[in-house]
Enzyme design. Structure first.
Site, short mmCIF file in Angstrom:
data_model
loop_
_atom_site.label_atom_id
_atom_site.label_comp_id
_atom_site.label_asym_id
_atom_site.label_seq_id
_atom_site.Cartn_x
_atom_site.Cartn_y
_atom_site.Cartn_z
CB THR A 125 -0.96 0.08 1.21
OG1 THR A 125 -1.13 1.45 1.59
CG2 THR A 125 -0.46 -0.65 2.43
CG ASP A 127 -2.96 5.19 1.09
OD1 ASP A 127 -2.39 5.84 0.20
OD2 ASP A 127 -4.19 4.99 1.11
CG MET A 169 -3.05 9.09 -3.55
SD MET A 169 -2.62 7.59 -4.41
CE MET A 169 -3.58 7.78 -5.91
O1 F6P Z 1 -5.58 2.66 -1.30
C1 F6P Z 1 -4.50 3.30 -1.84
C2 F6P Z 1 -4.91 4.47 -2.66
O2 F6P Z 1 -3.73 5.04 -3.13
C3 F6P Z 1 -5.76 5.51 -1.92
O3 F6P Z 1 -5.00 6.49 -1.26
C4 F6P Z 1 -6.61 6.05 -3.04
O4 F6P Z 1 -7.84 6.53 -2.56
C5 F6P Z 1 -6.80 4.88 -3.94
O5 F6P Z 1 -5.66 4.07 -3.79
C6 F6P Z 1 -7.03 5.28 -5.37
O6 F6P Z 1 -6.83 4.18 -6.21
P1 F6P Z 1 -7.56 3.91 -7.59
O7 F6P Z 1 -7.86 5.23 -8.23
O8 F6P Z 1 -6.59 3.09 -8.35
O9 F6P Z 1 -8.81 3.16 -7.27
#
Ligand code: F6P
Length: 341
Positions: A125, A127, A169
Site C-alpha cells: 500500500t 498509503d 493520497m
Molecule cells: O488505497 C491506496 C490508494 O492510493 C488511496 O490512497 C486512493 O484513494 C486509492 O488508492 C485510489 O486508487 P484507484 O484510483 O486506483 O482506485
C-alpha cells in the site's frame, strides 16, 4: 513447488521488485518454479497465467507498475470461490499462491486460506496504513514524488505570493501528507486522523504570509473538514464499493482565499504518486520481501505474510494483519505541527 504470483488492488512502485526477488531466490535457492496470474484475482478465477522464469524478471526491479497487471476483482464474486480456484490450480499444476496486495487482497487471501488453499502474502500500500508492518514498499517513492512536486509548487507560489494547496493520497491515514509536508516545509498539514478547523488553517496561512512566505498547505485526500463525518468524494464508488476520493484540495482553496484574502491555488497530485520508478529504499525493501515470501512458501507457512519489523523481515498471520490501521500517532502530528504557520 510451483507457485502462482498475483498482484492485486491499486498498483504501487516496487511490485516488480517483489516479483523479481521471489523468482530469483525461488528458482536459484529454493528449487521453485513460478507462473504469473494476470490482473490479480481475475487471473486466478479465470485460470489466466503467463510464464515467469528467471529471464522474465530480468531488469524489472527498477520498473514501476506491475508486469502481471492488476485489478480490484473479488475472487469470491462471479465464477469465483475456493472450489473453482482449487480446480484451476490443479489443472495448471500450481501448488501455492503468492498474493501481493493490500487490505482487500489479504482479506480475500485469508478467506481462501481458511477454505484450505495454500496462500502466502506480501503487503502492499502506498498509503503505509497496515499496522502489521513498519513500512510498506511504494510509500517512500510516493513521499519522494510528492516532496519534489511541493518544492516546485513553492517556487511558483513564491513568485506570485500565493497560497498553494497540495493534495496527496491517503484514504484513511495521513502518512504521505505528514512526511512529504514535513520534507517540503509545509505551513499546514491536514490529515484524516486530525480534525482541524478552517480558522486554524487560515491562521497558519496568514502567519506564513505575514513573514513574507508563500504558504504551502498539504492535505490528504481523506481529510475531513470541520463538522463532516466523511471524506470528500464526488466521483462515485470504486469496484470494492469504496467512495473514490480526491478533490478536497480544490474545495479548500476558495475557502482559504475567502478567509485570508490571499490568492490560493490547489493541485491534486493523484496517481502521479504511484507511477514511475521506485526509490532505492523501496527497491531494496520490495526485493527482500519477495525473497522472504519465497522462503515462507518453502516452509509451508500458509496464511502468513511477510512484514518489516525495524530493519528485519519477519512474518505475521493474516488475521493479525487485517483490520488494524497504522494511523499517524498524536505525538508525530504534534511534532510536525510545531513547525506550522
Ligand atoms: O488505497 C491506496 C490508494 O492510493 C488511496 O490512497 C486512493 O484513494 C486509492 O488508492 C485510489 O486508487 P484507484 O484510483 O486506483 O482506485
Amino acid at each position: 513447488m510451483r507457485i502462482g504470483i498475483l498482484t492485486s488492488g491499486g498498483d504501487c512502485p516496487g511490485l516488480n521488485a517483489v516479483i523479481r526477488g521471489a523468482v530469483l531466490k525461488g528458482t536459484e535457492i529454493n528449487g521453485q518454479e513460478f507462473v504469473g496470474f494476470k490482473d490479480g484475482w481475475r487471473g486466478v478465477v479465470a485460470g489466466d497465467v503467463r510464464p515467469l522464469e528467471r529471464g522474465d524478471v530480468r531488469g524489472i526491479g527498477k520498473q514501476g507498475g506491475t508486469i502481471l497487471g492488476t485489478s480490484r476483482t473479488n475472487p469470491f464474486e462471479g465464477n469465483g470461490g475456493p472450489e473453482r480456484i482449487q480446480e484451476n490450480l490443479d489443472r495448471l499444476g500450481i501448488d501455492a499462491i503468492m498474493a501481493i496486495g493490500g487490505e482487500g487482497t489479504l482479506a480475500a487471501a485469508k478467506r481462501l486460506t481458511d477454505a484450505g488453499l495454500k496462500i502466502v502474502g506480501v503487503p502492499k500500500t502506498v498509503d503505509n496504513d497496515l499496522d502489521a508492518t513498519d513500512y510498506t514498499f511504494g510509500f517512500d517513492t510516493a513521499v519522494q514524488i510528492a516532496t519534489e512536486a511541493m518544492d516546485r509548487l513553492r517556487t511558483t507560489g513564491d513568485s506570485h505570493s500565493r497560497c498553494m494547496v497540495a493534495e496527496v493520497m491517503g484514504r484513511h491515514v495521513g502518512w504521505i501528507a505528514l512526511h512529504s509536508g514535513m520534507a517540503a516545509g509545509a505551513h499546514a498539514i491536514l490529515i484524516p486522523e486530525q480534525q482541524t478547523s478552517l480558522e486554524q488553517v487560515a491562521a497558519w496561512v496568514r502567519s506564513a504570509a505575514d513573514r513574507g512566505r508563500a504558504p504551502l498547505v498539504v492535505v490528504a485526500e481523506g481529510f475531513k473538514p470541520d463538522q463532516t463525518d466523511d471524506a470528500h468524494s464526488e466521483r462515485g464508488l470504486d469496484a470494492f464499493g469504496r467512495p473514490r476520493l480526491g478533490g478536497i484540495g480544490e474545495r479548500l482553496a476558495p475557502m482559504i482565499e475567502e478567509l485570508t484574502g490571499i490568492e490560493t491555488r490547489a493541485t491534486t497530485l493523484g496517481h502521479i504518486q504511484r507511477g514511475g520508478v521506485p526509490t532505492a529504499f523501496d527497491r531494496v525493501l520490495a526485493t527482500r520481501l519477495g525473497m522472504a515470501a519465497s522462503d515462507i512458501v518453502q516452509e509451508e507457512a500458509w496464511g502468513r505474510m511477510v512484514a518489516l519489523a525495524g530493519t528485519e523481515i519477519t512474518t505475521v498471520a493474516f488475521e493479525d494483519a487485517l483490520g488494524k490501521l497504522k494511523t499517524v500517532p498524536q505525538h508525530r502530528y504534534e511534532e510536525a505541527a510545531m513547525l506550522f504557520g
